[in-house]
Design a protein around this motif. Structure first.
Motif, PDB file in Angstrom:
ATOM      1  N   THR A 180      35.070  39.291  42.340  1.00 28.62           N
ATOM      2  CA  THR A 180      36.902  38.848  41.498  1.00 28.62           C
ATOM      3  C   THR A 180      37.062  37.597  40.175  1.00 28.62           C
ATOM      4  N   GLU A 207      41.389  35.732  49.737  1.00 23.81           N
ATOM      5  CA  GLU A 207      40.988  36.749  50.465  1.00 23.81           C
ATOM      6  C   GLU A 207      40.556  36.023  52.110  1.00 23.81           C
ATOM      7  N   TRP A 211      30.032  50.154  45.800  1.00 25.99           N
ATOM      8  CA  TRP A 211      30.016  48.787  45.305  1.00 25.99           C
ATOM      9  C   TRP A 211      30.092  48.748  43.687  1.00 25.99           C
ATOM     10  N   SER A 262      33.469  50.176  42.994  1.00 24.27           N
ATOM     11  CA  SER A 262      34.176  49.026  43.708  1.00 24.27           C
ATOM     12  C   SER A 262      34.675  47.808  41.920  1.00 24.27           C
ATOM     13  N   HIS A 288      41.821  45.027  43.796  1.00 23.10           N
ATOM     14  CA  HIS A 288      41.227  45.496  44.403  1.00 23.10           C
ATOM     15  C   HIS A 288      40.165  44.525  45.435  1.00 23.10           C
ATOM     16  N   LEU A 289      39.834  45.825  46.679  1.00 28.38           N
ATOM     17  CA  LEU A 289      38.555  45.135  47.363  1.00 28.38           C
ATOM     18  C   LEU A 289      37.469  45.873  46.665  1.00 28.38           C
ATOM     19  N   PHE A 290      35.923  44.770  47.034  1.00 25.77           N
ATOM     20  CA  PHE A 290      35.426  45.145  46.965  1.00 25.77           C
ATOM     21  C   PHE A 290      34.415  45.806  48.271  1.00 25.77           C
ATOM     22  N   ILE A 311      37.591  46.489  39.975  1.00 26.80           N
ATOM     23  CA  ILE A 311      38.014  44.984  40.425  1.00 26.80           C
ATOM     24  C   ILE A 311      37.565  44.699  38.318  1.00 26.80           C
ATOM     25  N   THR A 341      35.099  40.323  48.255  1.00 23.14           N
ATOM     26  CA  THR A 341      35.898  40.120  47.566  1.00 23.14           C
ATOM     27  C   THR A 341      36.029  39.350  46.126  1.00 23.14           C
TER      28      THR A 341
END
Length: 359
Positions: A54, A36, A150, A153, A143-145, A157, A50
């Protein structure tokens, strides 16, 4: 088990089961934060980044994966001596009864739970149209947060992580659940299959998967599948690693076997080599040598069978003493050591096998 204690840290006992976290899981989480930071996706807030989200989803999914194994093993009459959390799930000490295909249930429980979580998340995400199925299953497209969305996202994830855990654990290679599933299927099909032959078959399957990954790495070398680059390098390293782990698994699973298996295999190979060399050299094979070799090989096999029978009789006597100890303690299994439990398991399996053969 000794390796687990060296390369892992204890986090106490959960429901009476010792739980440890392997060093590889710590390193994998550190890799998430490093990735990241390297690609510039790090958020200003560390706790909603992220990598942090994750990592939390991964650990939670791994715990659910292992709890599924525990529930399945205890439900079929087995036991769990230790849980070791790894990046792909666990490398735990499970004692599963060898009754038909019942072991498949125990080893498939973890991937099954990950698959159910994936389908649940997939159902929610597809309705929102934020991600496609291809994006949710692509191992090279994490996948991004995003804090503003949220909820979506987090589900993305969770869905992506559980799909990867399911697929990885279904690989028929050590140290994943797929190898244990293959082992349970072979034993269920033929309970008298020699362990060395079973482990050799699993090694062969593992090598095939490893070479397939290496070949696929060269195919996708010029392909851009996602954010993780270079994708072909990860596939290449993964395939090479599986080649070594397949060989390690064979040595670990067969280290307690009688070394005469290897001696007999070497002798059979030497005999075939002798016949081949005689053919190419246009030299006739001495039939008396073949007869002598066959007789000697039969004697070695008979000696090995007698040795196994003697070992079984000695273990049966130990099992009788263990049963007396168990009876004197009111049937409390806690009074038995792990070794004594394994002896009782093998004794029970032998009795069951003898009854089946007598029918």
């Amino acid at each position: 088990m000794k390796d687990n204690q060296i390369w892992s840290t204890s986090v106490g006992r959960w429901c009476g089961i010792p739980v440890r976290i392997h060093l590889l899981l710590y390193l994998f989480i550190a890799l998430l934060f490093g990735a990241e930071w390297n690609v510039g996706f790090a958020n200003a807030n560390f706790f909603v980044g992220t990598a942090m989200v994750t990592a939390l989803v991964l650990v939670a999914s791994i715990v659910l994966h292992e709890l599924a194994h525990v529930f399945a093993v205890t439900s079929i009459g087995g036991r769990v001596d230790e849980l070791v959390l790894m990046p792909w799930g666990g490398n735990s000490e499970l004692v599963v009864p060898e009754r038909g295909f019942i072991g498949v249930i125990a080893y498939a429980a973890g991937p099954f739970v990950n698959g159910m979580l994936f389908l649940f998340g997939l159902t929610l995400i597809v309705q929102t149209e934020h991600s496609s199925i291809a994006q949710l299953i692509n191992p090279f497209q994490p996948h991004l947060f995003v804090s503003s969305t949220w909820q979506v996202s987090l589900v993305e994830i969770m869905t992506w992580v559980n799909f990867q855990l399911m697929v990885v654990n279904l690989l028929p290679c050590f140290p994943f659940d797929g190898a244990q599933i293959i082992r349970a299927i072979i034993r269920g099909t033929n309970i008298d299959s020699p362990q060395y032959r079973i482990e050799t078959a699993i090694k062969l399957i593992g090598n095939m998967v490893a070479f397939a990954m290496i070949g696929f790495a060269f195919i996708v070398r010029h392909w851009e599948p996602g954010a993780i680059q270079p994708a072909w390098l990860f596939l290449l390293l993964g395939g090479i690693t599986l080649l070594f782990t397949a060989r390690y698994s064979l040595s670990q699973q067969t280290e307690s076997l009688d070394e005469e298996w290897s001696d007999l295999d070497d002798l059979e190979f030497s005999a075939s080599l002798y016949e081949s060399s005689s053919l190419y050299l246009d030299r006739p094979i001495d039939e008396s040598d073949n007869i002598a070799y066959s007789q000697w090989l039969s004697e070695k096999q008979e000696a090995r069978r007698q040795h196994e029978l003697l070992a079984e009789r000695e273990e049966d006597e130990r099992a009788d003493k263990i049963l007396q100890k168990l009876h004197s303690n009111g049937g409390d299994l806690q009074c038995l050591s792990p070794e004594e439990r394994l002896i009782l398991d093998r004794f029970s399996e032998r009795i069951r096998r003898r009854r089946q053969q007598s029918v």
